[in-house]
Design a protein around this motif. Structure first.
Motif, PDB file in Angstrom:
ATOM      1  N   THR A   1      -9.143  -1.469  20.780  1.00  0.00           N
ATOM      2  CA  THR A   1     -10.214  -1.453  19.779  1.00  0.00           C
ATOM      3  C   THR A   1      -9.978  -0.329  18.777  1.00  0.00           C
ATOM      4  N   ARG A   2      -9.606   0.833  19.282  1.00  0.00           N
ATOM      5  CA  ARG A   2      -9.327   1.967  18.397  1.00  0.00           C
ATOM      6  C   ARG A   2      -8.091   1.721  17.550  1.00  0.00           C
ATOM      7  N   LEU A   3      -7.097   1.018  18.098  1.00  0.00           N
ATOM      8  CA  LEU A   3      -5.914   0.647  17.317  1.00  0.00           C
ATOM      9  C   LEU A   3      -6.319  -0.284  16.175  1.00  0.00           C
ATOM     10  N   ASP A   4      -7.144  -1.284  16.475  1.00  0.00           N
ATOM     11  CA  ASP A   4      -7.611  -2.211  15.436  1.00  0.00           C
ATOM     12  C   ASP A   4      -8.374  -1.467  14.348  1.00  0.00           C
ATOM     13  N   ASP A   5      -9.229  -0.513  14.746  1.00  0.00           N
ATOM     14  CA  ASP A   5      -9.973   0.295  13.777  1.00  0.00           C
ATOM     15  C   ASP A   5      -9.010   1.108  12.909  1.00  0.00           C
ATOM     16  N   PHE A   6      -7.993   1.678  13.533  1.00  0.00           N
ATOM     17  CA  PHE A   6      -7.000   2.468  12.805  1.00  0.00           C
ATOM     18  C   PHE A   6      -6.269   1.603  11.774  1.00  0.00           C
ATOM     19  N   VAL A   7      -5.840   0.413  12.185  1.00  0.00           N
ATOM     20  CA  VAL A   7      -5.111  -0.490  11.281  1.00  0.00           C
ATOM     21  C   VAL A   7      -6.002  -0.871  10.101  1.00  0.00           C
ATOM     22  N   ARG A   8      -7.263  -1.202  10.377  1.00  0.00           N
ATOM     23  CA  ARG A   8      -8.188  -1.565   9.293  1.00  0.00           C
ATOM     24  C   ARG A   8      -8.394  -0.389   8.334  1.00  0.00           C
ATOM     25  N   SER A   9      -8.527   0.807   8.873  1.00  0.00           N
ATOM     26  CA  SER A   9      -8.742   1.969   7.999  1.00  0.00           C
ATOM     27  C   SER A   9      -7.494   2.255   7.164  1.00  0.00           C
ATOM     28  N   GLU A  10      -6.318   2.089   7.747  1.00  0.00           N
ATOM     29  CA  GLU A  10      -5.078   2.296   6.989  1.00  0.00           C
ATOM     30  C   GLU A  10      -4.931   1.252   5.876  1.00  0.00           C
ATOM     31  N   GLU A  11      -5.290   0.011   6.180  1.00  0.00           N
ATOM     32  CA  GLU A  11      -5.231  -1.046   5.163  1.00  0.00           C
ATOM     33  C   GLU A  11      -6.218  -0.773   4.034  1.00  0.00           C
ATOM     34  N   ALA A  12      -7.416  -0.329   4.380  1.00  0.00           N
ATOM     35  CA  ALA A  12      -8.429  -0.013   3.371  1.00  0.00           C
ATOM     36  C   ALA A  12      -7.965   1.151   2.503  1.00  0.00           C
ATOM     37  N   PHE A  13      -7.387   2.172   3.131  1.00  0.00           N
ATOM     38  CA  PHE A  13      -6.891   3.332   2.397  1.00  0.00           C
ATOM     39  C   PHE A  13      -5.763   2.919   1.450  1.00  0.00           C
ATOM     40  N   ALA A  14      -4.840   2.099   1.934  1.00  0.00           N
ATOM     41  CA  ALA A  14      -3.722   1.639   1.106  1.00  0.00           C
ATOM     42  C   ALA A  14      -4.234   0.815  -0.072  1.00  0.00           C
ATOM     43  N   SER A  15      -5.230  -0.006   0.161  1.00  0.00           N
ATOM     44  CA  SER A  15      -5.812  -0.821  -0.897  1.00  0.00           C
ATOM     45  C   SER A  15      -6.469   0.059  -1.956  1.00  0.00           C
ATOM     46  N   THR A  16      -7.175   1.090  -1.534  1.00  0.00           N
ATOM     47  CA  THR A  16      -7.828   2.022  -2.450  1.00  0.00           C
ATOM     48  C   THR A  16      -6.789   2.787  -3.266  1.00  0.00           C
ATOM     49  N   GLU A  17      -5.714   3.236  -2.616  1.00  0.00           N
ATOM     50  CA  GLU A  17      -4.644   3.948  -3.324  1.00  0.00           C
ATOM     51  C   GLU A  17      -4.003   3.064  -4.386  1.00  0.00           C
ATOM     52  N   LEU A  18      -3.779   1.773  -4.050  1.00  0.00           N
ATOM     53  CA  LEU A  18      -3.168   0.845  -4.994  1.00  0.00           C
ATOM     54  C   LEU A  18      -4.078   0.642  -6.204  1.00  0.00           C
ATOM     55  N   LYS A  19      -5.374   0.501  -5.974  1.00  0.00           N
ATOM     56  CA  LYS A  19      -6.316   0.328  -7.084  1.00  0.00           C
ATOM     57  C   LYS A  19      -6.332   1.567  -7.962  1.00  0.00           C
ATOM     58  N   MET A  20      -6.309   2.738  -7.352  1.00  0.00           N
ATOM     59  CA  MET A  20      -6.298   3.986  -8.126  1.00  0.00           C
ATOM     60  C   MET A  20      -5.022   4.094  -8.953  1.00  0.00           C
ATOM     61  N   ALA A  21      -3.891   3.715  -8.371  1.00  0.00           N
ATOM     62  CA  ALA A  21      -2.623   3.780  -9.080  1.00  0.00           C
ATOM     63  C   ALA A  21      -2.630   2.830 -10.268  1.00  0.00           C
ATOM     64  N   LEU A  22      -3.199   1.659 -10.105  1.00  0.00           N
ATOM     65  CA  LEU A  22      -3.284   0.681 -11.196  1.00  0.00           C
ATOM     66  C   LEU A  22      -4.206   1.188 -12.308  1.00  0.00           C
ATOM     67  N   LEU A  23      -5.306   1.804 -11.943  1.00  0.00           N
ATOM     68  CA  LEU A  23      -6.233   2.350 -12.931  1.00  0.00           C
ATOM     69  C   LEU A  23      -5.597   3.484 -13.735  1.00  0.00           C
ATOM     70  N   LEU A  24      -4.840   4.337 -13.026  1.00  0.00           N
ATOM     71  CA  LEU A  24      -4.196   5.466 -13.683  1.00  0.00           C
ATOM     72  C   LEU A  24      -3.050   5.049 -14.601  1.00  0.00           C
ATOM     73  N   SER A  25      -2.419   3.926 -14.280  1.00  0.00           N
ATOM     74  CA  SER A  25      -1.271   3.479 -15.096  1.00  0.00           C
ATOM     75  C   SER A  25      -1.709   2.765 -16.362  1.00  0.00           C
ATOM     76  N   THR A  26      -2.982   2.416 -16.461  1.00  0.00           N
ATOM     77  CA  THR A  26      -3.440   1.721 -17.674  1.00  0.00           C
ATOM     78  C   THR A  26      -4.079   2.638 -18.671  1.00  0.00           C
TER      79      THR A  26
END
Length: 174
Positions: free
Chosen positions: A149-174
């Motif tokens: 369960t904790r592994l699943d939570d970790f994977v979800r949090s890492e995916e959410a963090f990566a998604s947020t970083e990608l959105k920030m990178a896209l915003l900064l590049s425009t």
């Protein structure tokens, strides 16, 4: 369907599934014709596909269904290994944590007599993810289910963090 009957997906010992199902059917005093109808409700994945593809009229009763089922999935029969074999299940290069988790669960199902603490220790050593190791070392899991369960939570949090970083990178590049 009794709660102790898990879905069978073709990945584990078919005789173990038959045994659990038979016990529940006997306990419920189901008529034999009900066994075949109820059995299909316990199948999932490749096992459900196998059942759906049976030719009409190819099953004559419970004995025939049991025979065909166990014959089809016999290769998944538990080949019980020495408990120390668990230490050989290690995350491969380029294997995601989710894929490793799924493989680890299947492979450990063929190893009988492994203490819960040994399973936890082995998994924690084998996943080879420093961030996850840090999270587990802060509070070591007491059960395999808790660890997963904790592994699943970790994977979800890492995916959410990566998604947020990608959105920030896209915003900064425009």
């Amino acid at each position: 369907m009794p709660a102790n009957i898990r879905l069978y997906d073709g990945a584990t010992d078919p005789e173990d599934h038959i045994s659990r199902f038979s016990s529940a059917a006997n306990l419920g005093e189901w008529p034999m014709h009900v066994w075949c109808r109820m059995f299909q409700q316990t199948l999932d994945g490749s096992a459900r596909g196998w059942f759906k593809n049976l030719p009409p009229g190819s099953i004559d009763g419970w004995a025939e269904l049991r025979l065909q089922f166990t014959t089809r999935f016999l290769t998944r029969r538990a080949c019980f290994k020495d408990p120390t074999e668990i230490t050989k299940i290690v995350r491969k290069a380029n294997e995601t944590l989710v894929t490793f988790k799924e493989r680890w669960i299947v492979e450990t199902s063929f190893i009988a007599g492994v203490l819960e603490v040994m399973k936890i220790s082995s998994f924690m050593d084998a996943h080879k993810c420093p961030k996850l190791a840090k999270r587990f070392s802060d509070k070591v899991p007491k059960a395999v289910d808790e660890m997963m369960t904790r592994l699943d939570d970790f994977v979800r949090s890492e995916e959410a963090f990566a998604s947020t970083e990608l959105k920030m990178a896209l915003l900064l590049s425009t």
